[in-house]
Design an enzyme around this catalytic site. Structure first.
Site, mmCIF file in Angstrom:
data_model
loop_
_atom_site.group_PDB
_atom_site.id
_atom_site.type_symbol
_atom_site.label_atom_id
_atom_site.label_comp_id
_atom_site.label_asym_id
_atom_site.label_seq_id
_atom_site.Cartn_x
_atom_site.Cartn_y
_atom_site.Cartn_z
ATOM 1 N N ASP A 77 26.504 -34.112 16.977
ATOM 2 C CA ASP A 77 27.308 -33.065 17.227
ATOM 3 C C ASP A 77 27.441 -32.232 15.555
ATOM 4 O OD1 ASP A 77 29.123 -34.695 15.844
ATOM 5 O OD2 ASP A 77 30.110 -34.717 17.587
ATOM 6 N N TYR A 85 21.778 -33.526 13.133
ATOM 7 C CA TYR A 85 21.684 -34.641 13.975
ATOM 8 C C TYR A 85 23.032 -35.072 14.755
ATOM 9 C CZ TYR A 85 17.272 -35.773 11.533
ATOM 10 O OH TYR A 85 16.034 -35.649 10.868
ATOM 11 N N GLN A 137 30.155 -35.539 11.883
ATOM 12 C CA GLN A 137 30.032 -36.314 10.788
ATOM 13 C C GLN A 137 30.237 -35.685 9.469
ATOM 14 O OE1 GLN A 137 27.245 -35.401 12.537
ATOM 15 N NE2 GLN A 137 25.340 -36.219 11.761
ATOM 16 N N ASN A 165 26.803 -39.379 -1.794
ATOM 17 C CA ASN A 165 25.559 -38.342 -1.647
ATOM 18 C C ASN A 165 25.486 -37.669 -2.866
ATOM 19 O OD1 ASN A 165 26.780 -39.363 1.012
ATOM 20 N ND2 ASN A 165 24.920 -38.280 1.710
ATOM 21 N N VAL A 188 20.203 -32.608 2.497
ATOM 22 C CA VAL A 188 20.192 -31.677 1.637
ATOM 23 C C VAL A 188 18.634 -31.004 1.531
ATOM 24 C CG1 VAL A 188 20.578 -30.559 -0.672
ATOM 25 C CG2 VAL A 188 22.257 -31.746 0.389
ATOM 26 N N ARG A 194 32.771 -39.834 5.179
ATOM 27 C CA ARG A 194 32.641 -40.281 3.767
ATOM 28 C C ARG A 194 33.326 -39.532 2.716
ATOM 29 N NH1 ARG A 194 26.624 -41.640 2.606
ATOM 30 N NH2 ARG A 194 27.027 -43.457 3.677
ATOM 31 N N PRO A 207 27.246 -43.303 9.233
ATOM 32 C CA PRO A 207 28.886 -43.355 8.700
ATOM 33 C C PRO A 207 29.569 -42.011 9.377
ATOM 34 C CG PRO A 207 27.748 -43.943 7.047
ATOM 35 C CD PRO A 207 26.733 -43.645 7.678
ATOM 36 N N TYR A 216 19.143 -51.816 3.358
ATOM 37 C CA TYR A 216 19.888 -51.051 2.471
ATOM 38 C C TYR A 216 21.369 -51.514 2.034
ATOM 39 C CZ TYR A 216 20.850 -46.847 -0.466
ATOM 40 O OH TYR A 216 21.317 -46.102 -1.878
ATOM 41 N N ASP A 217 22.259 -51.345 2.952
ATOM 42 C CA ASP A 217 23.597 -51.670 2.653
ATOM 43 C C ASP A 217 23.761 -53.131 2.176
ATOM 44 O OD1 ASP A 217 23.696 -49.241 4.003
ATOM 45 O OD2 ASP A 217 24.993 -49.916 5.544
#
Ligand code: NAD
Ligand code: UDP
Length: 319
Positions: free
Chosen positions: A211, A209, A214, A179, A193, A282, A279, A150-151
């Site tokens: 801890d 997912y 993020q 996002n 979401v 962000r 990431p 994707y990136d």
């Protein structure tokens, strides 16, 4: 204007169709339904200003009549490997939509001397070492990581768009979308979401997912669409971040959604399903959007979730 929108059956593409039709433009929507749904455009059936063409943008595109603007939004967009609609499960289609699809849509724009707008992404910054992310940041992307399909496709798409601008003088623009959430995301999209709202409606624990430390910065769809519309109408050529700069951890997001939906199912933090290049943080720097487009988001996260969950509830009830 007579506008071609690729990805028109998707979440953002369908809202863009509505926005342009509202302002009396003519819209040609294009999609192959790989992650989108005809239901997102069902309300446009019979609208004389809307034409739909079922087509894969990786193949040569022919559109009858003149075109004044091209908005290229066709691409899978969810990173979640648990969803069949996530781009890690559609890796080659994702690279083709970003690379060949961008080439073909730029070709359409050039043939018609049309304004071009590329849907790029905050993912081009990768797992960023600069925070918040300004448009001048070059990014920190693993070229062979799970997100790379994707990136790197989007990074190629940006480079190709700038090449058409610099070499052919095409009137191009690039929006780096952070996002965004709202009605018309798929129930099984897999992004945080929709996953959390669905789990909360089902009274299940929310699957955080890792801890959950993020961070992301979530923008409500109407705010995003307004920013994109202003960019389209501007004569800006360099990339512009559009997103909501309010940053929260994924754990906080889960808590807020549980609170709003009164879910007593709690939170499950046991399995780390993050991709290796997920990431850690962000947040957009939106100074350019403010200065160039006089744009900033107006809907905060709680309001946005309140506006979003009834859609998921009605979809769930209809199953
Ligand atoms: P989505 O999956 O709901 O919409 C994408 C649409 O593109 C779908 O209708 C799909 O069927 C269509 N499509 C994919 N490949 C195609 C192809 N080869 N030919 C024709 N149609 C094709 O996702 P979305 O969230 O609406 O994302 C739309 C665009 O915005 C994407 O380009 C995505 O990279 C970008 N974006 C979205 C976000 C976000 O938070 N929603 C963030 C950054 C970038
Ligand atoms: N995530 C999560 N639980 C879920 C779905 C996502 O904890 O059920 C995490 C994901 O690993 C990422 C963050 O939430 O760290 C945002 O994920 P999303 O899929 O919304 O988009 P991304 O910003 O990663 O592209």
């Amino acid at each position: 204007m007579r506008v071609l929108i690729t990805g028109a059956a998707g979440f953002l593409g369908s809202h863009l169709c509505d926005r342009l039709l509202k302002d009396d433009h003519q819209v040609i929507g294009m999609d192959n339904f790989i992650t989108g749904s005809p239901e997102n455009m069902a309300h446009l059936a019979g609208n004389p200003n809307f034409l739909f063409i079922r087509h894969d943008v990786a193949n040569f595109i022919f559109v009858p009549g003149r075109i004044d603007a091209v908005l290229h939004f066709a691409s899978p967009a969810s990173p979640n490997p648990m969803s069949p609609f996530g781009y890690t499960n559609l890796p080659i289609q994702t690279m083709k939509a970003g690379a060949l699809g961008t080439h073909n849509t730029l070709g359409v724009a050039r043939a018609h001397n049309a304004r071009y707008l590329l849907a790029s992404t905050s993912e081009i910054y990768g797992d960023p070492l600069e925070h918040p992310q300004k448009e001048t940041y070059w990014g920190h992307v693993d070229p062979i990581g799970m997100r790379s399909v994707y990136d790197e496709a989007k990074r190629f798409a940006e480079a190709l768009t700038m090449a058409y601008h610099r070499y052919h003088g095409l009137n191009t623009s690039i929006v780096r979308i952070f996002n965004t959430y709202g009605p018309r995301m798929r129930l099984d999209d897999g992004r945080a979401v929709p996953n959390f709202i669905l789990q909360a409606l089902n009274k299940e624990p929310l699957t955080v997912y890792g801890d959950g430390q993020q961070t992301r910065s979530f923008c409500y769809v109407d705010d995003l669409i307004e920013g994109i519309y202003r960019l389209l109408m501007s004569d800006e050529h360099m990339p512009v971040n559009i997103g909501n700069p309010t940053e929260i951890t994924i754990l906080e997001l889960a808590k807020i959604i549980n609170e709003i939906l009164q879910n007593v199912g709690g939170i499950q933090i046991k399995e780390d399903l993050r991709l290796g290049d997920d990431p850690q943080r962000r947040r957009p720097d939106i100074t350019r959007a403010k200065e160039l487009l006089n744009w900033s988001p107006e809907i905060d996260l709680r309001q946005g979730i309140e506006l979003t969950y009834p859609y998921f509830k009605s979809k769930l009830n209809a199953l």
